[in-house]
Design an enzyme around this catalytic site. Structure first.
Site: not given
Ligand code: NAP
Length: 308
Positions: A133, A136-137
C-alpha cells in the site's frame, strides 16, 4: 430474529448492495471486515468512476457510498466474519464473527481480494520495508530509493504516487512490456523518476543489522544474472487473491480462487448466497463493475426472498 439479508464486505460491491437492499426495505446488516471501504481506500485519485469528471480520491468515494447506504437504513457491524454455515432444513444462514452469531435468510458476499506477495524467504520478518500500500506507507520513504513489483495498472499507479516522496522508484516487472492500460503505461514510462527494470523479479531481501531493508537481490529471468539493488522499501502490486476462506464449501472456486457464479447471474451453488465484486470477478475488477455487481446481487437477493 433472522435478518433478511447480511452483506459481508465494505467495498464498492458491498455498499452498492446495501443501498439497493436498504431502498427495497430489507433493512440490511453490513458486516464490514477490517478493511472498511475496501481496496479503494488504499488508492489515490480515481479518474474513471462515472459522475466525477475531475476525479475523486478513493477514500472520499467510499465515504460517500457508506453515507448513502446509511441514509437508507443500512446497519453496520464492525467485525470480521469467521465462518458462514447454512442449515439445510431451514435454509437459514449462521454468520459467525469473533463476537457473535447472526442468522439471515440471504447473504451477499462482497469481500473483495487481498494483495499478493511473492512468497519468497524473508517476507514474514520484514515488518518495515515490504508493503502492498503506497498510499499508506509511501510518505515514510522520503528521499530514498524504493521499488514497485508488477506491471499492471496498480503498479503504475503506486509508482507514480511514490515519486512524490522517494528519490527514485524502480518498477520491477517480470516481462518487458507493461500490462497496464495504454494511458497509464505511457505516463509511467514518461515519468523521469520511474526506472523500469524489465524481465526481472526479486530473488531475496537483504537487511541491515537492525533488520531494516537495505537492498533486494534481483534475478534477470532471461539471462539468469543476479544483481543487487539498493532500496528502502518494496511495494508489491502483483494482483490480489479473493477472500473466500470463511465460506468453506458453500461456494465453488475457479483455479485462481474466484467464486464461481451462474453465468450472467450473482447466484452461487448455494441457494440464497450471492457473490459480487472482486471476490467473484476474474475479468474486470473495476470499482464501477463491482458496484454494478453489488446492485445485481441486491436485486437477485430481493427476488429470492420474495420467492420469485
Ligand atoms: P493485474 O492487472 O493482474 O497485474 C498484475 C501484475 O503483476 C502483472 O503485470 C503481472 O505480470 C504481475 N505479476 C503477477 N504475479 C506475479 C508474480 N508472481 N511475480 C511477479 N509479477 C507478477 O493487477 P492490478 O494491477 O492490481 O490490476 C487489477 C485490476 O484493477 C485490473 O483490471 C486493472 O485494470 C484495475 N486497476 C485499475 C486502475 C485504474 O484504472 N485507475 C488502477 C489499479 C487497478 P504479467 O503482466 O506478466 O502477468
Amino acid at each position: 430474529m433472522s435478518e433478511q439479508v447480511i452483506i459481508i464486505g465494505a467495498g464498492c460491491a458491498g455498499y452498492t448492495a446495501a443501498i439497493y437492499t436498504a431502498r427495497a426495505n430489507l433493512s440490511p446488516l453490513l458486516i464490514t471486515g477490517s478493511q472498511i471501504g475496501g481496496q479503494l481506500t488504499t488508492t489515490t485519485e480515481v479518474e474513471n468512476f462515472p459522475g466525477f469528471p475531475d476525479g475523486i480520491m478513493g477514500p472520499d468515494l467510499m465515504f460517500l457510498m457508506q453515507q448513502q447506504a446509511e441514509k437508507f437504513g443500512t446497519r453496520f457491524a464492525y467485525e470480521d466474519v469467521k465462518s458462514v454455515i447454512r442449515d439445510e432444513a431451514t435454509g437459514l444462514f449462521t454468520v459467525k464473527t469473533s463476537g457473535q452469531n447472526y442468522e439471515a435468510r440471504s447473504i451477499i458476499v462482497a469481500t473483495g481480494a487481498s494483495a499478493r506477495y511473492l512468497g519468497i524467504p524473508g517476507e514474514e520478518g520484514l515488518s518495515h520495508g515490504l508493503t502492498a500500500c503506497a498510499t499508506c506507507d509511501g510518505a515514510f520513504y522520503r528521499d530514498v530509493p524504493v521499488c514497485v513489483v508488477g506491471g499492471g495498472d496498480s503498479a503504475c499507479e503506486e509508482a507514480a504516487f511514490l515519486t512524490r516522496f522517494a528519490s527514485r522508484v524502480y518498477l520491477i516487472h517480470r516481462r518487458d512490456t507493461l500490462r497496464a492500460s495504454k494511458i497509464m503505461a505511457e505516463r509511467t514510462l514518461a515519468n523521469e523518476k520511474i526506472f523500469p527494470v524489465w524481465n526481472s523479479t526479486i530473488a531475496a531481501y537483504k537487511t541491515d543489522d537492525k533488520g531494516e531493508l537495505e537492498a533486494v537481490m534481483l534475478k534477470n529471468l532471461v539471462t539468469g544474472e543476479e544483481t543487487e539493488l539498493a532500496v528502502k522499501c518494496v511495494f508489491m502490486a502483483i494482483g490480489h487473491t479473493p477472500n473466500t476462506s470463511f465460506l468453506g464449501d458453500l461456494v465453488d472456486r475457479d483455479q485462481s480462487g474466484y467464486i464461481v457464479r451462474e453465468p450472467g447471474l450473482m447466484t452461487t451453488k448455494t441457494p440464497g448466497l450471492f457473490a459480487a465484486g472482486d471476490v467473484a470477478d476474474p475479468h474486470y475488477r473495476q470499482a464501477i463493475s463491482s458496484a454494478g455487481m453489488g446492485c445485481a446481487a441486491a436485486i437477485e437477493a430481493e427476488r429470492y426472498l420474495l420467492g420469485v
